[in-house]
Design a protein around this motif. Structure first.
Motif, PDB file in Angstrom:
ATOM      1  N   ALA A 108      18.337  -7.386  27.452  1.00 43.41           N
ATOM      2  CA  ALA A 108      16.753  -7.502  27.007  1.00 43.41           C
ATOM      3  C   ALA A 108      16.065  -7.907  28.547  1.00 43.41           C
ATOM      4  CB  ALA A 108      16.469  -8.689  26.230  1.00 43.41           C
ATOM      5  N   GLU A 109      15.027  -7.507  28.521  1.00 45.26           N
ATOM      6  CA  GLU A 109      13.840  -7.497  29.762  1.00 45.26           C
ATOM      7  C   GLU A 109      13.280  -8.763  29.512  1.00 45.26           C
ATOM      8  OE1 GLU A 109      11.510  -4.247  31.308  1.00 45.26           O
ATOM      9  OE2 GLU A 109      10.537  -5.949  32.470  1.00 45.26           O
ATOM     10  N   ILE A 110      13.208  -9.956  30.236  1.00 46.26           N
ATOM     11  CA  ILE A 110      12.552 -11.109  29.912  1.00 46.26           C
ATOM     12  C   ILE A 110      11.420 -11.393  30.751  1.00 46.26           C
ATOM     13  CG2 ILE A 110      13.160 -13.815  29.672  1.00 46.26           C
ATOM     14  CD1 ILE A 110      14.654 -11.897  27.742  1.00 46.26           C
ATOM     15  N   LYS A 111      10.468 -11.796  30.275  1.00 49.54           N
ATOM     16  CA  LYS A 111       9.075 -11.915  31.075  1.00 49.54           C
ATOM     17  C   LYS A 111       8.713 -13.487  30.683  1.00 49.54           C
ATOM     18  CE  LYS A 111       5.867 -10.942  27.464  1.00 49.54           C
ATOM     19  NZ  LYS A 111       4.522 -10.360  26.998  1.00 49.54           N
ATOM     20  N   GLU A 112       7.870 -13.963  31.867  1.00 55.97           N
ATOM     21  CA  GLU A 112       7.278 -15.238  31.841  1.00 55.97           C
ATOM     22  C   GLU A 112       8.414 -16.310  31.839  1.00 55.97           C
ATOM     23  OE1 GLU A 112       3.949 -16.189  29.152  1.00 55.97           O
ATOM     24  OE2 GLU A 112       3.919 -14.088  28.892  1.00 55.97           O
ATOM     25  N   VAL A 113       9.173 -16.170  32.774  1.00 50.47           N
ATOM     26  CA  VAL A 113      10.468 -16.966  32.618  1.00 50.47           C
ATOM     27  C   VAL A 113      10.151 -18.523  33.351  1.00 50.47           C
ATOM     28  CG1 VAL A 113      12.787 -17.516  33.641  1.00 50.47           C
ATOM     29  CG2 VAL A 113      12.004 -15.153  32.965  1.00 50.47           C
ATOM     30  N   ASN A 114      10.338 -19.578  32.518  1.00 51.78           N
ATOM     31  CA  ASN A 114      10.499 -20.799  33.117  1.00 51.78           C
ATOM     32  C   ASN A 114      11.835 -21.498  33.160  1.00 51.78           C
ATOM     33  OD1 ASN A 114       8.905 -23.379  33.572  1.00 51.78           O
ATOM     34  ND2 ASN A 114       9.760 -24.114  31.478  1.00 51.78           N
ATOM     35  N   TRP A 115      12.035 -22.000  34.199  1.00 50.86           N
ATOM     36  CA  TRP A 115      13.324 -22.604  34.764  1.00 50.86           C
ATOM     37  C   TRP A 115      13.078 -24.391  34.639  1.00 50.86           C
ATOM     38  CZ3 TRP A 115      17.523 -20.263  34.529  1.00 50.86           C
ATOM     39  CH2 TRP A 115      17.430 -18.955  34.737  1.00 50.86           C
ATOM     40  N   LEU A 116      14.020 -25.025  34.216  1.00 50.82           N
ATOM     41  CA  LEU A 116      13.711 -26.450  34.007  1.00 50.82           C
ATOM     42  C   LEU A 116      14.849 -26.836  34.815  1.00 50.82           C
ATOM     43  CD1 LEU A 116      13.037 -26.839  30.283  1.00 50.82           C
ATOM     44  CD2 LEU A 116      11.970 -27.657  32.120  1.00 50.82           C
ATOM     45  N   VAL A 117      15.820 -25.968  35.522  1.00 56.29           N
ATOM     46  CA  VAL A 117      16.681 -26.410  36.567  1.00 56.29           C
ATOM     47  C   VAL A 117      16.294 -25.458  37.547  1.00 56.29           C
ATOM     48  CG1 VAL A 117      18.568 -27.172  34.963  1.00 56.29           C
ATOM     49  CG2 VAL A 117      18.297 -24.753  35.641  1.00 56.29           C
ATOM     50  N   ASP A 118      17.029 -25.521  38.928  1.00 52.20           N
ATOM     51  CA  ASP A 118      17.083 -24.613  39.891  1.00 52.20           C
ATOM     52  C   ASP A 118      17.317 -23.201  39.564  1.00 52.20           C
ATOM     53  OD1 ASP A 118      15.622 -26.461  41.512  1.00 52.20           O
ATOM     54  OD2 ASP A 118      17.583 -27.180  42.381  1.00 52.20           O
ATOM     55  N   GLY A 119      16.510 -22.279  39.530  1.00 49.37           N
ATOM     56  CA  GLY A 119      16.944 -20.788  38.907  1.00 49.37           C
ATOM     57  C   GLY A 119      18.297 -20.381  39.386  1.00 49.37           C
ATOM     58  N   PHE A 120      18.894 -19.488  38.729  1.00 44.71           N
ATOM     59  CA  PHE A 120      20.274 -19.224  39.067  1.00 44.71           C
ATOM     60  C   PHE A 120      20.722 -17.899  38.339  1.00 44.71           C
ATOM     61  CE2 PHE A 120      20.858 -22.697  36.582  1.00 44.71           C
ATOM     62  CZ  PHE A 120      21.762 -22.276  35.883  1.00 44.71           C
ATOM     63  N   ASP A 121      21.667 -17.214  38.979  1.00 43.93           N
ATOM     64  CA  ASP A 121      22.168 -16.000  38.401  1.00 43.93           C
ATOM     65  C   ASP A 121      23.544 -16.458  37.803  1.00 43.93           C
ATOM     66  OD1 ASP A 121      23.217 -13.696  37.630  1.00 43.93           O
ATOM     67  OD2 ASP A 121      23.215 -12.918  39.503  1.00 43.93           O
ATOM     68  N   ARG A 122      23.828 -16.594  36.453  1.00 43.26           N
ATOM     69  CA  ARG A 122      25.347 -17.196  35.966  1.00 43.26           C
ATOM     70  C   ARG A 122      25.352 -17.012  34.577  1.00 43.26           C
ATOM     71  NH1 ARG A 122      25.578 -23.298  35.049  1.00 43.26           N
ATOM     72  NH2 ARG A 122      26.384 -22.738  33.378  1.00 43.26           N
ATOM     73  N   GLU A 123      26.564 -16.962  34.374  1.00 46.15           N
ATOM     74  CA  GLU A 123      26.896 -17.103  32.727  1.00 46.15           C
ATOM     75  C   GLU A 123      26.056 -18.134  31.991  1.00 46.15           C
ATOM     76  OE1 GLU A 123      28.709 -14.901  30.928  1.00 46.15           O
ATOM     77  OE2 GLU A 123      29.284 -13.692  32.630  1.00 46.15           O
ATOM     78  N   MET A 124      25.572 -17.878  30.809  1.00 43.21           N
ATOM     79  CA  MET A 124      25.007 -19.095  30.046  1.00 43.21           C
ATOM     80  C   MET A 124      25.046 -18.669  28.669  1.00 43.21           C
ATOM     81  SD  MET A 124      21.324 -18.519  31.714  1.00 43.21           S
ATOM     82  CE  MET A 124      20.664 -16.989  31.371  1.00 43.21           C
ATOM     83  N   GLN A 125      24.796 -19.757  27.759  1.00 42.72           N
ATOM     84  CA  GLN A 125      24.536 -19.355  26.280  1.00 42.72           C
ATOM     85  C   GLN A 125      22.920 -19.114  26.013  1.00 42.72           C
ATOM     86  OE1 GLN A 125      27.979 -19.335  26.122  1.00 42.72           O
ATOM     87  NE2 GLN A 125      27.494 -19.829  23.909  1.00 42.72           N
ATOM     88  N   VAL A 126      22.617 -18.378  25.342  1.00 42.90           N
ATOM     89  CA  VAL A 126      21.309 -17.816  25.028  1.00 42.90           C
ATOM     90  C   VAL A 126      21.006 -17.864  23.557  1.00 42.90           C
ATOM     91  CG1 VAL A 126      19.476 -15.985  25.371  1.00 42.90           C
ATOM     92  CG2 VAL A 126      21.451 -16.516  27.199  1.00 42.90           C
ATOM     93  N   LYS A 127      20.040 -18.390  23.276  1.00 44.45           N
ATOM     94  CA  LYS A 127      19.426 -18.288  21.837  1.00 44.45           C
ATOM     95  C   LYS A 127      18.231 -17.245  21.859  1.00 44.45           C
ATOM     96  CE  LYS A 127      18.801 -21.773  18.637  1.00 44.45           C
ATOM     97  NZ  LYS A 127      18.757 -22.957  18.218  1.00 44.45           N
ATOM     98  N   ILE A 128      18.513 -16.268  20.986  1.00 44.14           N
ATOM     99  CA  ILE A 128      17.530 -15.179  20.942  1.00 44.14           C
ATOM    100  C   ILE A 128      16.392 -15.378  19.797  1.00 44.14           C
ATOM    101  CG2 ILE A 128      18.466 -13.384  22.350  1.00 44.14           C
ATOM    102  CD1 ILE A 128      19.228 -12.500  19.421  1.00 44.14           C
ATOM    103  N   ARG A 129      16.699 -16.100  18.846  1.00 47.42           N
ATOM    104  CA  ARG A 129      15.780 -16.468  17.794  1.00 47.42           C
ATOM    105  C   ARG A 129      16.094 -18.104  17.503  1.00 47.42           C
ATOM    106  NH1 ARG A 129      18.531 -12.379  15.640  1.00 47.42           N
ATOM    107  NH2 ARG A 129      19.776 -13.698  14.431  1.00 47.42           N
TER     108      ARG A 129
END
Ligand SMILES: Nc1ncnc2c1ncn2[C@@H]1O[C@H](COP(=O)(O)OP(=O)(O)OP(=O)(O)O)[C@@H](O)[C@H]1O
Length: 370
Positions: free
Chosen positions: A292-313
């Motif tokens: 999924a392409e994601i827009k208007e990203v807001n980071w609450l930590v320093d941004g990074f590229d890594r595995e994470m858990q995502v809620k899509i709804r």
């Protein structure tokens, strides 16, 4: 019960603005703030006239909520102000809600409201009033770790509102306080009753406050009559299978209401195509999304590229994914990923950030090719 609002000043010099909706949660927050000894000010925003929101004159639920907030403020002895934010709410929440549906997406208006009306407009008012913080009744935890402010899920999983708060910026989070994030709701009601607050047994509010009967299609159609126009239901190869009564009545993953009989397997809404007024349907495996392409990203930590858990709804279980700053790649194909919804990133209980789902890339299955 005493709650520390974590303000680095003597209690007697603190000023706290509480966002009071007239519900039980924010009423308890106001009482807790006052009990600390801080100067406490309650503010209620008039967001919509219920009758006007659904295109009819008359009833005004917001009016009762304002009266409830005022009664609580009087009971606990704090000043209470009401601001008319109907225009802000209409422009940043209702109009966006309508245009998102018209564009074939499935919006989440509560996130827009938190992001704009509450945490931008109201927060600025609190700053102008010289407050040290803005406190709300949201169920989420704000924790300070090594001088860094973090957002964590509420302790009560049934109440957690972190999905709806991903767009909070670090600066906003710094100024906000969520004193109920560590409490179960029954405890909050108990506290309200002990404090003698008239709203102790008041029913919880609706999911979307300006759609109290859940009939969002009617609101969209009233504001944008073209959205109610029917069109073709087509399969993934473009063959016409039937007619629909307006794209506004459908969302990705829906089966109900398609009314196309005689198919060899159950069909689901795969995509909405507003330009052609078409509803594209297909078998369940066509709903599987790889990326999924994601827009208007807001980071609450320093941004990074890594595995994470995502809620899509909001109601979905978190799933494993990797995000590279633009695309979210799911570890396993995900079902029912809808453009317009938020994708919120977690590491355990901590909210890392999130963004809005712009487009999806289907996972390809061999048996779909014809
Ligand atoms: N009209 C409003 N005016 C001021 N603050 C509001 C208003 N609506 C909501 N809030 C704030 O946002 C918080 C979360 O809102 P939400 O809609 O989830 O709660 P609610 O069920 O309406 O009310 P409550 O949480 O007080 O029981 C509220 O606790 C309150 O602090």
């Amino acid at each position: 019960m005493s709650i520390d609002f974590q303000i680095d000043k003597p209690k007697s010099a603190q000023r706290i603005v509480v966002a009071m909706s007239g519900g039980v949660d924010s009423s308890v927050v106001a009482a807790l703030a006052k009990a600390t000894g801080a100067e406490t000010i309650g503010i209620t925003l008039q967001l919509y006239d219920h009758g006007a929101a659904v295109g009819r004159k008359g009833s005004c639920c917001a009016g009762k909520d304002i009266r409830d907030a005022r009664a609580v403020a009087e009971k606990i002895g704090i000043p209470h102000y009401v601001f008319d934010y109907e225009n802000n709410f209409k422009e940043s929440v209702i109009d966006d809600f309508v245009s998102e549906y018209v564009a074939g997406r499935t919006p989440v208006p509560c996130i827009r409201c938190n992001q704009g009306v509450k945490f931008t407009d109201l927060l600025n008012v609190a700053r102008e009033l010289g407050a040290d913080c803005l406190a709300t009744g949201h169920y989420v935890r704000r924790l300070v770790n090594n001088d860094r402010v973090e957002m964590h899920r509420a302790l009560d999983p049934a109440r957690d509102q972190s999905y709806f708060l991903f767009a909070t910026t670090k600066e906003q989070l710094d100024y906000l306080r969520f004193p109920l994030g560590g409490l179960p709701k029954p405890k909050v009601r108990e506290m309200a009753a002990e404090l003698g607050l008239s709203v102790a047994m008041k029913a919880d509010s609706q999911d979307i406050c300006f759609v109290p009967d859940g009939d969002y299609a009617r609101i969209v159609e009233e504001k944008c009559p073209e959205s109610g126009q029917g069109g073709d239901i087509v399969d993934m190869q473009g063959r016409v299978l039937g007619k629909h009564s307006g794209l506004i009545h459908f969302t990705v993953g829906q089966r109900r209401g398609l009314e196309i009989g005689g198919q060899k397997e159950p069909l689901y809404v795969i995509r909405l195509d507003p330009a052609k007024k078409q509803l594209v349907v297909g078998p369940r495996q066509a709903l599987a999304v790889a990326k999924a392409e994601i827009k208007e990203v807001n980071w609450l930590v320093d941004g990074f590229d890594r595995e994470m858990q995502v809620k899509i709804r909001s109601a979905a279980k978190p799933v494993s994914a990797r995000f590279d700053g633009k695309e979210l790649v799911f570890e396993k194909p995900e079902y029912g990923v809808s453009p317009g919804q938020a994708a919120v990133f977690y590491d355990g209980d901590q909210v890392l950030g999130g963004g809005w789902i712009k487009e999806t890339t289907p996972a390809v299955f061999d048996d779909l090719a014809e």
